[in-house]
Design a protein around this motif. Structure first.
Motif, short mmCIF file in Angstrom:
data_model
loop_
_atom_site.label_atom_id
_atom_site.label_comp_id
_atom_site.label_asym_id
_atom_site.label_seq_id
_atom_site.Cartn_x
_atom_site.Cartn_y
_atom_site.Cartn_z
N UNK A 98 74.29 50.29 11.01
CA UNK A 98 74.85 51.51 10.41
C UNK A 98 74.83 51.20 8.93
N UNK A 99 74.23 50.12 8.32
CA UNK A 99 74.02 49.75 7.03
C UNK A 99 72.81 50.44 6.44
N UNK B 30 80.20 49.58 3.51
CA UNK B 30 78.69 49.21 3.32
C UNK B 30 78.26 50.23 1.97
N UNK B 31 77.18 50.06 1.18
CA UNK B 31 76.61 50.89 0.08
C UNK B 31 75.31 51.02 0.14
N UNK B 89 75.56 55.82 -1.77
CA UNK B 89 76.08 56.44 -0.43
C UNK B 89 77.10 55.33 0.01
N UNK B 90 78.04 55.91 0.37
CA UNK B 90 79.19 54.78 0.96
C UNK B 90 79.58 55.02 2.39
N UNK B 91 79.45 53.84 3.03
CA UNK B 91 79.65 54.02 4.63
C UNK B 91 81.09 53.77 4.80
N UNK B 92 81.79 54.74 5.65
CA UNK B 92 82.97 54.48 6.22
C UNK B 92 83.35 54.24 7.45
N UNK B 97 78.69 58.33 6.42
CA UNK B 97 78.15 58.22 5.18
C UNK B 97 78.32 59.45 4.21
N UNK B 98 78.93 58.83 3.07
CA UNK B 98 79.26 59.97 2.18
C UNK B 98 78.46 59.70 0.78
N UNK B 99 77.78 60.67 0.25
CA UNK B 99 76.91 60.64 -0.95
C UNK B 99 77.64 60.85 -2.24
N UNK B 100 77.19 60.18 -3.12
CA UNK B 100 77.70 60.62 -4.54
C UNK B 100 76.75 62.04 -4.78
N UNK B 101 77.13 62.64 -6.08
CA UNK B 101 76.58 63.74 -6.55
C UNK B 101 75.28 63.34 -7.06
#
Lengths: 112, 109
Positions: A98-99, B30-31, B89-92, B97-101
């Motif tokens: 998931x990374x 994660x990033x 993109x940051x993993x929660x 996964x959420x992306x920046x603009x």
């Protein structure tokens, strides 16, 4: 080098119609995802899929959306009754963890 | 879960170095840094998952903040083919996964 593939590259449909977007993830990957990107905007997470079930979904992924892995290779996104605002690029992605996620080239969906 | 990226636009001369920043009030598991060209899918550049991790990929270097709330991507000796939109993109939790603009990069020859 293996890559994620998506079909079709462009889909035009009328409002209210059902569409199925298809993806073939990289063969040894276990995690699968769908994202969408409205023209000129950021990539938005829709859903993640692991071990044959949805592991997470966003607020966008409502009852009109569903995902399926009908066999060992395909991963599909179905939109039951399309709306104008569903017009976007839809990206499939896959990964071994998931990374890391590897994206396909996308399907451009146009709802008229 | 909002990811803020800066700058939004970046125009530099070929050969210059650049840095793009990403931060959030939330903690990421994660990033990742991606590059996207028009009409194509995002391409993974660097993935980070340990706090403080510093990773290089050729001319690209990225670090994950010690608090897991921020990151930077540095590109050294830019070339014209570096143009594109760079997303963090940051993993929660649970593979969300959420992306920046995005940062739109232009490199002038």
């Amino acid at each position: 080098e293996p890559e994620v593939t998506q079909t079709p590259s462009h889909q035009v449909t009328q409002m209210g119609q059902e569409v199925i977007l298809r993806c073939v993830p990289i063969s040894n990957h276990l995690y699968f995802y769908w994202y969408r990107q409205i023209l000129g905007q950021k990539v938005e997470f829709l859903v993640s899929f692991y071990n044959n079930e949805i592991s997470e979904k966003s607020e966008i992924f409502d009852d009109q959306f569903s995902v399926e892995r009908p066999d060992g290779s395909n991963f599909t996104l179905k939109i039951r009754s399309t709306k104008l605002e569903d017009s976007a690029m839809y990206f499939c992605a896959s990964g071994t963890s998931d990374y890391e996620q590897y994206f396909g080239p996308g399907t451009r969906l146009t709802v008229t | 879960q909002l990811l803020e990226q800066s700058p939004q636009f970046l125009s530099i001369q070929e050969g210059e170095n650049l840095t793009v920043y990403c931060n959030s009030s939330s903690v990421f598991s994660s990033l990742q840094w991606y590059r996207q060209e028009p009409g194509e899918g995002p391409v993974l550049l660097i993935a980070l998952y340990k706090a403080g991790e510093l990773t290089s990929n050729g001319r690209l270097t990225a670090q994950f903040g010690i608090t897991r709330k921020d990151s930077f991507l540095n590109i050294s000796a830019s070339i014209p083919s570096d143009v594109g939109i760079y997303f963090c993109a940051g993993g929660y939790n649970n593979n969300d996964m959420r992306f920046g603009a995005g940062t739109r990069l232009t490199v002038k020859p």
